[in-house]
Scaffold this active site. Structure first.
Site, PDB file in Angstrom:
ATOM      1  N   GLY A  23       0.606  -1.174  -0.015  1.00 17.27           N
ATOM      2  CA  GLY A  23       0.074   0.186  -0.100  1.00 17.27           C
ATOM      3  C   GLY A  23       0.937   1.111   0.010  1.00 17.27           C
ATOM      4  N   GLY A  25       0.145   5.340   0.695  1.00 14.54           N
ATOM      5  CA  GLY A  25      -0.390   6.866   0.826  1.00 14.54           C
ATOM      6  C   GLY A  25       0.842   7.640   0.869  1.00 14.54           C
ATOM      7  CG  MET A  27       2.324  11.494   6.093  1.00 19.51           C
ATOM      8  SD  MET A  27       1.515  11.619   7.519  1.00 19.51           S
ATOM      9  CE  MET A  27       1.413  13.087   7.512  1.00 19.51           C
ATOM     10  CB  VAL A  30       2.938  -0.631   3.521  1.00 24.19           C
ATOM     11  CG1 VAL A  30       2.608  -1.422   5.026  1.00 24.19           C
ATOM     12  CG2 VAL A  30       2.432   1.209   4.052  1.00 24.19           C
ATOM     13  CE  LYS A  45       2.111   3.957   6.489  1.00 20.82           C
ATOM     14  NZ  LYS A  45       0.619   3.682   7.630  1.00 20.82           N
ATOM     15  CB  VAL A 100      -3.099  -5.519  10.502  1.00 20.09           C
ATOM     16  CG1 VAL A 100      -4.670  -5.857  10.614  1.00 20.09           C
ATOM     17  CG2 VAL A 100      -2.772  -5.141  11.227  1.00 20.09           C
ATOM     18  CG  ASP A 143      -2.793  11.767   9.575  1.00 18.15           C
ATOM     19  OD1 ASP A 143      -3.920  12.806   8.892  1.00 18.15           O
ATOM     20  OD2 ASP A 143      -1.824  11.344   8.753  1.00 18.15           O
ATOM     21  CE  LYS A 145      -4.522   9.180   6.603  1.00 14.97           C
ATOM     22  NZ  LYS A 145      -3.316  10.299   5.633  1.00 14.97           N
ATOM     23  CG  ASN A 148      -3.285   6.756   9.601  1.00 20.66           C
ATOM     24  OD1 ASN A 148      -3.002   5.848   8.633  1.00 20.66           O
ATOM     25  ND2 ASN A 148      -3.184   7.776  10.121  1.00 20.66           N
TER      26      ASN A 148
END
Length: 515
Positions: A23, A25, A27, A30, A45, A100, A143, A145, A148
Site C-alpha cells: 500500500g 499513502g 506520507m 508499506v 513502512k 494486519v 492524523d 482518518k 489509519n
C-alpha cells in the site's frame, strides 16, 4: 522496482525480507515482509523519499520510539524502526508493525459507502478507547482518518501513532511540508484536510488531544453518511469550511441516525476546541450512551403497535415460556454454532487464530443443548478463503454451507503483556445474537476464553435456570506454553501430519504433566 525499495531491501536484508508493496499513502509506502528472526509476517513502512529530506532523522526516530511504548489492544504496536543510509543526506526513516490480515476502514467505506449505525458507533468507540489511552500517555495522534484505522476481526486498530507529529516537526524545521499530494501545509500543519482540526490546519501552537477528537468525529460522520463533513476542490476550501461553515448534521443526510448520536457528532467536530467534549473518555461515554438510546428510538412505533397483541396473548405467556425453556435453553439459531478462525495479531497469539475454533467449540458444546460444528469441517470449508478480505458475509456463507444456525467470528490481539479477545455471534440470516469482549494478562488465555464463552452464552440464554459456569481452564492446563503446543498438535492432526502432531502433544505434556 524503485530506488527506495532497492535501498530498503538491501539495508534490511539480514532482518526482514521484503515480499511486495502492500500500500501507499501521502506520507509513506508499506511493504509486506518476513521477519527472519521471529518467523512472522510484518509490515515495513518507509517514509516517502520526497518527505524524508524535510525530516530530522533523530527527531523522527525519537517520536517513533515514544509511540512504540503504547501498548493497547486497539493500537497497532511498533516493533522496530531505523533509517536507510542513516547519517547521510539521503537518509530515509522506516518502522515495522504487525501485518494486519484485514482491511482498512477506508477500504470498507469504498465498498459499502456508509456503515450500519451500530457498527459505526462500535468502531468509533474502540478508536476513542485507543486514543484515550494514548492521550493519558501524553501522545496525540494528529492524523486520524479511515486509512489509519485498520479492521481486524471486525474491530478497530489504530495505526501510525507518532508519524504525523514527527513529520510535522521535521517540516517546521525545514519549511518544506507540502511536497506530497495528500499532505497540506498551512503554516506548518501536516495531515489530511477532510479530517484535520481547524487549530491544526492553521498551525496553532496549542494543538492538543481535542484535535484527535475532531478528526474521529469527522470519521464517524463519514461512517454514518458516506462522506466527511466538509469537502471541496482544494485543501484551502475544505479548511475554510471547517473554520467558518455551520456543522453538518448526520441526521439530515441519514434520517435514521438518532438525534442523540447526531448531537454527539456535531459537538465532536465543533470549530472551537472548547466546545468539544472535554477529553476522549467523555467522548467515548457519550458515544456509548447514544448507541444505547438508539434502539428504543428506532423501535418505539413497533412497540406501540405490538402492545395490543401482547395484551391479547398475556394469558398464554406463562405456559409458552415454560415449554420454551424446556425445549430451547438457548435461542434456536444458537443451537448449532460454527466457530470460525479468529484473526490474531500481536506477539504470542498466532496459534489462537485457528485455536479458538477448538477452544470455543469445546467450551460451548453440550451447554444448554448447544452443538458446535466439528472444527475439522469448519476449517475444511474455510480453507482457501481469502482471509485478508474475509468479512461477515463470507463467514455467514460458510455457516450456511455447514447448515449451522449461527457463526462466531472474532479477534485475538496481544500487546504489552495483555490479550484482548472479542467475538460476535451472528445468525446465518444476519441477525446479531451476541457480542463479547474480554481482556487480561497474556498468561491467562484460557480464563479469558471461559469469560468470553459465558458472555456470548448469556446473550442467547433463554432458560430460567442460571447461565452455567464454563471452566475449560480448570479442565486443561494453566500453562500457556502447554496450551500452544496442544493447539499446534491439533492443527497438525487435522492436516494428517501425525508425527508433527505427536511431537507437539508430547511437548504439551512435558511442559505440564497434569495436562
Amino acid at each position: 522496482m524503485s530506488d527506495i525499495s532497492d535501498r530498503l531491501r538491501a539495508a534490511l536484508s539480514a532482518r526482514y525480507v521484503l515480499e511486495h508493496e502492500a500500500g501507499a499513502g501521502g506520507m509513506a509506502i508499506v511493504y509486506r515482509a518476513h521477519d527472519v528472526r521471529h518467523n512472522r509476517t510484518v509490515a515495513v513502512k518507509v517514509v516517502r523519499p520526497e518527505l524524508a529530506g524535510a525530516l530530522g532523522i533523530d527527531r523522527f526516530l525519537r517520536e517513533i520510539e515514544l509511540a512504540a511504548r503504547l501498548q493497547h489492544p486497539h493500537i497497532l504496536p511498533v516493533f522496530d524502526s531505523g533509517a536507510v543510509d542513516e547519517g547521510s543526506a539521503a537518509a530515509v526513516p522506516w518502522f515495522v508493525m504487525p501485518f494486519v490480515e484485514g482491511e482498512s476502514l477506508r477500504q470498507r467505506l469504498q465498498r459499502e459507502s456508509r456503515l450500519p449505525i451500530d457498527a459505526a458507533v462500535t468502531l468509533a468507540a474502540e478508536v476513542a478507547d485507543a486514543l484515550a489511552y494514548a492521550h493519558a500517555q501524553g501522545v496525540v495522534h494528529r492524523d486520524i482518518k479511515p486509512e489509519n484505522i485498520l479492521l481486524s476481526g471486525g474491530h478497530a486498530v489504530v495505526a501510525d501513532f507518532g508519524v504525523a507529529k514527527a513529520i510535522e516537526r521535521g517540516a517546521a524545521a525545514s519549511s518544506v511540508a507540502d511536497t506530497a499530494p495528500q499532505l497540506t501545509r498551512v503554516g506548518f500543519a501536516v495531515g489530511t484536510p477532510q479530517y484535520m482540526s481547524p487549530e491544526q490546519a492553521t498551525g496553532a501552537d496549542d494543538v492538543d488531544a481535542r484535535a484527535d477528537q475532531y478528526s474521529l468525529g469527522c470519521v464517524l460522520h463519514e461512517m454514518l453518511t458516506g462522506g466527511p463533513p466538509f469537502a471541496g476542490a482544494t485543501p484551502q476550501s475544505i479548511i475554510a469550511q471547517s473554520l467558518t461553515a455551520p456543522r453538518p448534521r448526520a441526521a439530515t443526510l441519514r434520517p435514521e441516525v438518532p438525534a442523540e448520536l447526531d448531537r454527539v457528532v456535531v459537538r465532536a467536530i465543533a470549530a472551537d476546541p472548547a466546545k468539544r467534549f472535554p477529553d476522549m473518555p467523555a467522548f467515548a461515554v457519550a458515544l456509548r450512551g447514544a448507541r444505547g438510546a438508539a434502539a428504543p428510538a428506532r423501535g418505539r412505533s413497533r412497540l406501540l403497535v405490538g402492545a395490543a397483541a401482547l395484551a391479547v396473548i398475556a394469558a398464554l405467556a406463562g405456559a409458552w415460556l415454560s415449554t420454551r425453556a424446556r425445549g430451547h435453553a438457548v435461542a434456536p439459531a444458537a443451537e448449532l454454532i460454527a466457530i470460525l478462525p479468529f484473526s490474531a495479531s500481536g506477539p504470542g497469539v498466532e496459534v489462537l487464530g485457528e485455536g479458538m475454533v477448538d477452544l470455543l467449540a469445546t467450551n460451548l458444546r453440550g451447554v444448554g443443548g448447544i452443538r458446535t460444528v466439528d472444527p475439522r469441517a469448519v476449517l475444511r470449508n474455510w480453507t482457501g478463503k481469502d482471509r485478508k478480505s474475509a468479512g461477515l458475509d463470507q463467514a455467514l456463507a460458510v455457516g450456511r454451507e455447514l447448515e449451522a444456525g449461527s457463526v462466531v467470528t472474532g479477534s485475538a490481539v496481544a500487546a504489552g503483556g495483555r490479550v484482548r479477545l472479542a467475538a460476535d455471534l451472528t445468525s446465518v440470516a444476519g441477525e446479531r445474537l451476541g457480542r463479547a469482549q474480554v481482556d487480561g494478562p497474556a498468561d491467562s488465555v484460557l480464563a479469558l476464553v471461559d469469560r468470553l464463552s459465558v458472555a456470548l452464552l448469556r446473550d442467547v440464554w433463554r432458560s430460567r435456570e442460571p447461565v452455567p459456569n464454563l471452566r475449560i481452564a480448570s479442565l486443561t492446563t494453566d500453562s500457556l506454553a502447554a496450551l500452544r503446543a496442544y493447539l499446534e498438535g491439533e492443527q497438525a492432526y487435522r492436516r494428517l501430519e501425525f508425527d508433527t502432531a505427536l511431537a507437539a502433544y508430547t511437548r504439551a505434556i512435558e511442559v505440564d504433566s497434569t495436562f
